[in-house]
Motif scaffolding. Structure first.
Motif, short mmCIF file in Angstrom:
data_model
loop_
_atom_site.label_atom_id
_atom_site.label_comp_id
_atom_site.label_asym_id
_atom_site.label_seq_id
_atom_site.Cartn_x
_atom_site.Cartn_y
_atom_site.Cartn_z
N ARG A 189 0.86 -1.19 0.00
CA ARG A 189 0.00 0.00 0.00
C ARG A 189 0.89 1.24 0.00
O ARG A 189 1.87 1.29 0.75
CB ARG A 189 -0.87 0.02 1.26
CG ARG A 189 -2.14 -0.78 1.10
CD ARG A 189 -3.17 -0.31 2.11
NE ARG A 189 -3.47 1.11 1.95
CZ ARG A 189 -4.29 1.79 2.76
NH1 ARG A 189 -4.84 1.18 3.77
NH2 ARG A 189 -4.52 3.06 2.55
N ASP A 190 0.54 2.21 -0.81
CA ASP A 190 1.40 3.40 -0.94
C ASP A 190 1.70 4.06 0.42
O ASP A 190 2.83 4.46 0.68
CB ASP A 190 0.81 4.41 -1.93
CG ASP A 190 -0.58 4.88 -1.55
OD1 ASP A 190 -1.22 4.25 -0.68
OD2 ASP A 190 -1.04 5.89 -2.12
N ASP A 191 0.69 4.09 1.28
CA ASP A 191 0.87 4.75 2.58
C ASP A 191 1.92 4.06 3.45
O ASP A 191 2.44 4.67 4.38
CB ASP A 191 -0.46 4.76 3.35
CG ASP A 191 -1.62 5.25 2.50
OD1 ASP A 191 -2.08 6.36 2.73
OD2 ASP A 191 -2.01 4.52 1.56
ZN ZN Z 1 -3.27 5.32 -0.37
#
Ligand code: ZN
Ligand code: PRP
Ligand code: MG
Length: 225
Positions: free
Chosen positions: A54-56
């Motif tokens: 996940r990008d986060d």
């Molecule tokens: Zn995100």
């Protein structure tokens, strides 16, 4: 963190940045054994592996030394940088290169029927966002006393639900704002995909691999300009 002799790059598993992130790495000559159904892809052309996440999670993975590099939105990187600083610590990750895709902006938006007359107007409002640190920083700089309502998604619906008066979220085409009868009032951050990395280069084989990859990347980016 255990020493590694292979470099690891984290990219978004699925979402707006994933296709172009993969594309850019392949233009840099990186080939991986398996594709997006697996979360770990073994690098075949160079000792550089891929992690689909996940990008986060990308800034945190770099901070923990799980990954050396990541492709992530500047918005995510800056938000986490600010929240680390707010804890009184120095971030162990930072932006190495701007990648020129996934352009968007982090903006304040207000209901369409309101006239926007300037930042002072935001005082006393409740602003919904997934970027509390970036918003908080901007509000302080502009001496606006507003309340932040933190939501992890579907931020644009908050004004209609009556849980906020305005929002602070990413705007790309602007379609989501229009669909929710909102309009852009102020831009807080111009964002795009960036290559993030550790603040300190590893002083082993990975450091040399990193240099090699950056040289190739700069070549690819130059051609694109
Ligand atoms: Zn995100
Ligand atoms: C992003 C962002 C906005 C929307 C803006 O959400 O949070 O809601 O895109 O794009 P637009 O201006 O082109 O309409 P996304 O769809 O990526 O989902 P998320 O909010 O769940 O991350
Ligand atoms: Mg959204």
């Amino acid at each position: 963190m255990k020493n590694r002799d292979r470099l690891r790059i984290a990219i978004q598993k699925s979402g707006r940045l994933s296709d172009q992130s993969q594309d850019l790495l392949s233009k840099c000559g990186l080939k991986f054994r398996s594709s997006r159904d697996k979360l770990f892809c073994f690098g075949e052309s160079l000792p550089i592996d891929l992690l689909l996440v996940r990008d986060d999670d990308i800034p945190g993975l770099i901070e923990q030394g799980v990954c050396d590099l990541g492709v992530v939105g500047r918005n995510v990187l800056r938000e986490q940088e600010l929240s680390v600083r707010a804890r009184g610590e120095a971030p162990l990750f930072g932006e190495l290169r701007a990648l020129g895709f996934g352009r968007c902006r982090l903006s304040i938006a207000i209901p369409q029927e309101l006239e926007y007359e300037g930042v002072a107007q935001l005082s006393g409002l409740r602003i919904a966002t997934s970027y509390p640190s970036l918003l908080g920083d901007w509000l302080r700089e502009n001496q606006v006393d507003a309340r932040t309502v933190v939501l992890s998604g579907s931020v644009e619906i908050a004004p209609r639900l009556g849980t906020a008066d305005a929002i602070c979220d990413l705007v790309s085409s602007g379609a989501t704002l229009v669909a929710n009868q909102l309009k852009e009032a102020a831009i807080l951050l111009e964002s795009e995909a960036v290559l993030a990395g550790a603040s300190v280069t590893p002083d082993d084989e990975r450091g040399e691999l990193l240099e090699l990859l950056l040289r190739r990347l700069d070549g690819v980016l130059q051609v694109r300009e």
